[in-house]
Structures are given as structure tokens and as C-alpha cells.
Design a protein around this motif. Structure first.
Motif, PDB file in Angstrom:
ATOM      1  N   HIS A  19      15.797  54.531 -47.814  1.00 17.10           N
ATOM      2  CA  HIS A  19      16.380  55.182 -46.646  1.00 17.10           C
ATOM      3  C   HIS A  19      15.414  55.063 -45.472  1.00 17.10           C
ATOM      4  O   HIS A  19      14.292  55.563 -45.549  1.00 17.10           O
ATOM      5  N   PRO A  20      15.816  54.419 -44.407  1.00 11.40           N
ATOM      6  CA  PRO A  20      14.928  54.320 -43.246  1.00 11.40           C
ATOM      7  C   PRO A  20      14.724  55.693 -42.617  1.00 11.40           C
ATOM      8  O   PRO A  20      15.639  56.513 -42.566  1.00 11.40           O
ATOM      9  N   LYS A  21      13.489  55.962 -42.171  1.00 10.51           N
ATOM     10  CA  LYS A  21      13.175  57.247 -41.550  1.00 10.51           C
ATOM     11  C   LYS A  21      13.370  57.189 -40.041  1.00 10.51           C
ATOM     12  O   LYS A  21      13.600  58.192 -39.407  1.00 10.51           O
ATOM     13  N   GLY A  22      13.230  56.015 -39.473  1.00 15.58           N
ATOM     14  CA  GLY A  22      13.354  55.862 -38.026  1.00 15.58           C
ATOM     15  C   GLY A  22      14.630  55.145 -37.651  1.00 15.58           C
ATOM     16  O   GLY A  22      15.612  55.144 -38.389  1.00 15.58           O
ATOM     17  N   ASP A  23      14.590  54.508 -36.503  1.00 16.25           N
ATOM     18  CA  ASP A  23      15.737  53.776 -35.995  1.00 16.25           C
ATOM     19  C   ASP A  23      16.013  52.559 -36.874  1.00 16.25           C
ATOM     20  O   ASP A  23      15.113  51.777 -37.164  1.00 16.25           O
ATOM     21  N   LEU A  35      22.350  51.864 -40.064  1.00 12.66           N
ATOM     22  CA  LEU A  35      22.005  51.527 -41.445  1.00 12.66           C
ATOM     23  C   LEU A  35      21.662  52.819 -42.179  1.00 12.66           C
ATOM     24  O   LEU A  35      20.733  53.523 -41.813  1.00 12.66           O
ATOM     25  N   HIS A  36      22.437  53.134 -43.202  1.00  9.47           N
ATOM     26  CA  HIS A  36      22.232  54.365 -43.961  1.00  9.47           C
ATOM     27  C   HIS A  36      21.172  54.173 -45.036  1.00  9.47           C
ATOM     28  O   HIS A  36      20.250  54.964 -45.166  1.00  9.47           O
ATOM     29  N   ASP A  37      21.305  53.124 -45.846  1.00  8.72           N
ATOM     30  CA  ASP A  37      20.297  52.790 -46.853  1.00  8.72           C
ATOM     31  C   ASP A  37      20.435  51.322 -47.232  1.00  8.72           C
ATOM     32  O   ASP A  37      21.398  50.669 -46.882  1.00  8.72           O
ATOM     33  N   ASP A  66      10.078  51.871 -39.345  1.00  7.12           N
ATOM     34  CA  ASP A  66       9.534  53.072 -39.980  1.00  7.12           C
ATOM     35  C   ASP A  66      10.217  53.394 -41.306  1.00  7.12           C
ATOM     36  O   ASP A  66      10.941  54.359 -41.421  1.00  7.12           O
ATOM     37  N   ILE A  67       9.968  52.579 -42.314  1.00  6.67           N
ATOM     38  CA  ILE A  67      10.550  52.801 -43.649  1.00  6.67           C
ATOM     39  C   ILE A  67       9.808  53.935 -44.309  1.00  6.67           C
ATOM     40  O   ILE A  67       8.617  53.958 -44.347  1.00  6.67           O
TER      41      ILE A  67
END
Length: 67
Positions: A19-23, A35-37, A66-67
């Protein structure tokens, strides 16, 4: 996608979903979608309002920060 299909999809996954934490977004035909995951085998774009159907192959550009 119907919610009744989600448990079957989870059982088929061989890789954990990241799951990406940033943009993060995916560009398809010049349009950007959140992008959700993602995993090495696929990704989840949500919400998606386009012409692709499940299991259709397509060329996409994914930008993950920012992964």
C-alpha cells in the motif's frame, strides 16, 4: 466488482499487497487513477471509471512515491 468475489481473489494471491503511503497513481490512456495497492502480479485502482475489464491486458504507467 461484487463483494462476493473479493474472498476468492485474496485466496489466489501469491504475493502480499503493498500500500503506497504517499501520492500514487496509474495512468491509462492519458487518464490518472488512484492506486490503492499493488504486487508483482497486479494492482488495484480504486475508484476506476474506464473501459478495461477484469483480466484484460493493458499497458499502464504507475507512479508510486513513498512506499
Amino acid at each position: 466488482m461484487k463483494s462476493t468475489m473479493l474472498p476468492r481473489l485474496k485466496e489466489r494471491r501469491r504475493h502480499i499487497r503493498l500500500h503506497p503511503k504517499g501520492d500514487a497513481y496509474v495512468r491509462i490512456d492519458g487518464r490518472d487513477y488512484p492506486l490503492h495497492d499493488w504486487s508483482p502480479e497486479g494492482l488495484l485502482i480504486h475508484p476506476y471509471r474506464g473501459g478495461l475489464i477484469p483480466n484484460q491486458k493493458a499497458r499502464v504507467e504507475a507512479v508510486i512515491r513513498d512506499i
